[in-house]
Design an enzyme around this catalytic site. Structure first.
Site, short mmCIF file in Angstrom:
data_model
loop_
_atom_site.label_atom_id
_atom_site.label_comp_id
_atom_site.label_asym_id
_atom_site.label_seq_id
_atom_site.Cartn_x
_atom_site.Cartn_y
_atom_site.Cartn_z
N ARG A 105 0.54 7.81 7.21
CA ARG A 105 0.70 6.15 6.79
C ARG A 105 -0.47 6.02 6.34
NH1 ARG A 105 1.37 0.54 8.97
NH2 ARG A 105 3.19 -0.07 7.32
N HIS A 127 0.27 4.53 1.94
CA HIS A 127 0.11 3.82 1.25
C HIS A 127 -0.81 3.66 0.25
CE1 HIS A 127 1.97 0.86 4.13
NE2 HIS A 127 2.36 2.19 4.17
N ASN A 157 0.10 -4.13 5.30
CA ASN A 157 -1.24 -3.08 5.43
C ASN A 157 -2.04 -3.73 6.92
OD1 ASN A 157 -0.94 -1.23 3.11
ND2 ASN A 157 -2.25 -2.62 2.52
N HIS A 200 8.67 9.15 9.39
CA HIS A 200 8.95 7.89 10.25
C HIS A 200 9.67 9.08 11.85
CE1 HIS A 200 9.21 4.84 7.93
NE2 HIS A 200 8.27 5.12 7.53
C1 HEM Z 1 10.74 5.14 2.38
C2 HEM Z 1 9.99 3.98 2.73
C3 HEM Z 1 9.10 3.75 3.89
C4 HEM Z 1 9.54 1.72 4.59
C5 HEM Z 1 10.47 0.93 4.12
C6 HEM Z 1 8.27 2.13 5.01
C7 HEM Z 1 7.76 1.01 5.55
C8 HEM Z 1 7.07 1.17 7.18
C9 HEM Z 1 7.39 0.19 8.61
C10 HEM Z 1 7.98 -1.20 8.09
C11 HEM Z 1 6.20 1.29 9.28
C12 HEM Z 1 5.77 0.14 10.67
C13 HEM Z 1 4.91 -0.29 10.71
C14 HEM Z 1 4.90 -1.41 11.33
O1 HEM Z 1 4.96 -2.63 11.55
O2 HEM Z 1 3.78 -0.58 12.15
C15 HEM Z 1 6.04 2.77 8.75
C16 HEM Z 1 5.03 3.05 9.63
C17 HEM Z 1 5.07 4.59 9.47
N1 HEM Z 1 5.15 4.84 8.06
FE1 HEM Z 1 6.30 4.17 6.33
N2 HEM Z 1 8.12 3.42 5.25
C18 HEM Z 1 8.71 4.29 4.30
C19 HEM Z 1 8.21 5.62 3.87
C20 HEM Z 1 7.10 5.89 4.07
C21 HEM Z 1 6.63 7.84 4.12
C22 HEM Z 1 7.02 7.77 2.61
C23 HEM Z 1 5.34 7.97 4.63
C24 HEM Z 1 4.73 8.89 4.90
C25 HEM Z 1 4.93 10.19 3.65
C26 HEM Z 1 5.48 7.11 6.48
C27 HEM Z 1 4.52 6.92 7.29
C28 HEM Z 1 5.10 6.04 7.88
C29 HEM Z 1 4.52 6.49 9.21
C30 HEM Z 1 3.50 7.89 10.34
C31 HEM Z 1 3.95 5.16 10.53
C32 HEM Z 1 3.81 5.02 11.90
C33 HEM Z 1 2.76 4.80 11.26
C34 HEM Z 1 1.85 4.32 12.83
O3 HEM Z 1 2.09 4.69 13.94
O4 HEM Z 1 0.59 4.02 12.82
N3 HEM Z 1 6.51 5.61 6.01
N4 HEM Z 1 6.71 2.76 7.91
#
Ligand code: HEM
Ligand SMILES: *[C@@H]1O[C@H](CO)[C@@H](O)[C@H](O)[C@H]1NC(C)=O
Ligand SMILES: *[C@@H]1O[C@H](CO)[C@@H](O)[C@H](O)[C@H]1NC(C)=O
Length: 338
Positions: free
Chosen positions: A72, A76, A104, A203
């Site tokens: 992530r 970002h 973040n 995700h």
């Molecule tokens: C399509 C639009 C996207 C949105 C709206 C989005 C939004 C989010 C949100 C809200 C979370 C949870 C944050 C939290 O509340 O802790 C999250 C987690 C995550 N996102 Fe996305 N995301 C998107 C695309 C992506 C992309 C393109 C990647 C990587 C290529 C990605 C990788 C991740 C990962 C791996 C997590 C888990 C993070 C953790 O466990 O620390 N996301 N994302």
């Protein structure tokens, strides 16, 4: 005829220059450029990629969730001001930085792993390996560790000297976007709808805080408490994990984004979407929206094709607006400019 042909050629020539110049406006670096390429540190720091891999290996062995955090982090970084490690810079009294945007802080994790890799690299090849490249390598290594998906990372990114908190709002998609908004947001980065759906497969690992989706459970809209595009049984489960937001408590628990295989990067995420078990609005909308629904089904049924597309899209995302050559700098410490 000859005149129109040479006109065509010179136009093509200019287009090539514009579309792959190493400027901050360029979407793609020149594929033949020696400034941004696979094996960039072969001569200057041959152990660079190995040291990052080893550091990620140790971190993920201690905490599986760190792989998700590092993946992530790369997203970002790249979506805001390009892959220039601007997300790592700490705020100063004069300048609130990306790192402190609510998208973040506090949920983004893995900063200390990048710092650890950087410290090890500074010990063997000082001022040589950029923080932006470390983030890109660490994301790739995290993907390999959790999903067995491998790709070569073009390197040579330079570190930026600017990080502005409001730019996060302007560039990163919030978790309540609909499919059209997601498509438009990724299109601004030169990424297609299919690449957006493919990258959302990230995700399939990691967690979300309840605050990122709890409206779906308790306050969907003025007429409905619960999001109808959420499987009722899954909604009940999520409610056991997430208290009502109206309950004034500081606690913000977390749930797995993919509850079938939370630590494995695979296409089971898409199967969850078919069952209306996507955690975020932005996850489920990919299946319930006609413009992207077929892509979700295709990724759900064809894991091999999704893996290949995912690797390719990661390279593309990792090439967004990179600084190269003499632009930017090589930071000594990833959280502050030199
Ligand atoms: C399509 C639009 C996207 C949105 C709206 C989005 C939004 C989010 C949100 C809200 C979370 C949870 C944050 C939290 O509340 O802790 C999250 C987690 C995550 N996102 Fe996305 N995301 C998107 C695309 C992506 C992309 C393109 C990647 C990587 C290529 C990605 C990788 C991740 C990962 C791996 C997590 C888990 C993070 C953790 O466990 O620390 N996301 N994302
Ligand atoms: C609430 O959401 C449902 C389902 O998406 C929709 O049909 C309805 O029109 C929405 N109501 C309002 C007031 O927005
Ligand atoms: C608020 O949450 C706490 C802990 O989850 C619970 O004990 C309490 O009963 C809740 N209060 C209300 C008014 O729902």
């Amino acid at each position: 005829m000859a005149a129109s042909m040479s006109l065509g050629i010179s136009w093509a020539f200019i287009l090539v220059l514009v579309s792959c110049a190493a400027s901050s406006a360029a979407r793609k670096p020149c594929p033949t450029s020696s400034k941004f390429k696979v094996g960039f540190y072969r001569n200057t720091c041959p152990a660079a990629e190995y040291i990052v891999k080893q550091t990620v290996h140790e971190a993920v062995a201690k905490n599986k969730g760190m792989a998700a955090g590092l993946l992530r982090l790369h997203f970002h970084d790249c979506f805001v001001r390009g892959c220039d490690a601007s997300v790592l810079l700490k705020s100063t009294p004069q300048n609130p930085a990306e790192r402190d945007h609510p998208a973040n802080n506090p949920s983004l994790r893995g900063f200390e792993i990048i710092d650890q890799a950087k410290a090890r690299l500074e010990a063997v090849c000082p001022k040589t390996v950029s923080c932006a490249d470390i983030v890109a390598f660490a994301a790739r290594d995290s993907i390999y560790k959790t999903g067995g998906i491998y790709y070569d990372v073009p390197a040579g990114r330079r570190d930026g000297r600017v990080s502005l908190l409001p730019e996060v709002t302007q560039n990163l998609p919030p978790p309540n976007f609909n499919a059209q908004q997601l498509i438009a947001n990724f299109a601004r980065k030169g990424l297609s709808a299919d690449e957006m759906v493919t990258l959302s497969g990230a995700h399939s690992i990691g967690i979300s805080h309840c605050s990122s989706f709890s409206r779906r459970l308790y306050a969907f809209n003025t007429t409905l408490a619960q999001d109808p595009s959420l499987d009722p049984a899954f909604a009940s489960f999520l409610k056991t994990q997430c208290p009502p937001p109206s309950n004034v408590t500081r606690a913000d628990p977390t749930v797995s984004l993919d509850s079938i295989t939370p630590d494995t990067l695979d296409n089971k995420y898409y199967l969850q979407l078919l069952k209306l078990r996507g955690v975020l609005v932005t996850d489920e909308t990919l299946y319930t929206s006609p413009s992207t629904s077929r892509m979700v089904v295709s990724n759900a049924v064809n894991g091999a094709a999704w893996r290949a597309k995912f690797a390719k899209a990661m390279v593309k995302m990792g090439s967004l607006d990179v600084l190269s050559g003499a632009q930017g700098e090589i930071r000594k410490v990833c959280s502050v400019v030199n």
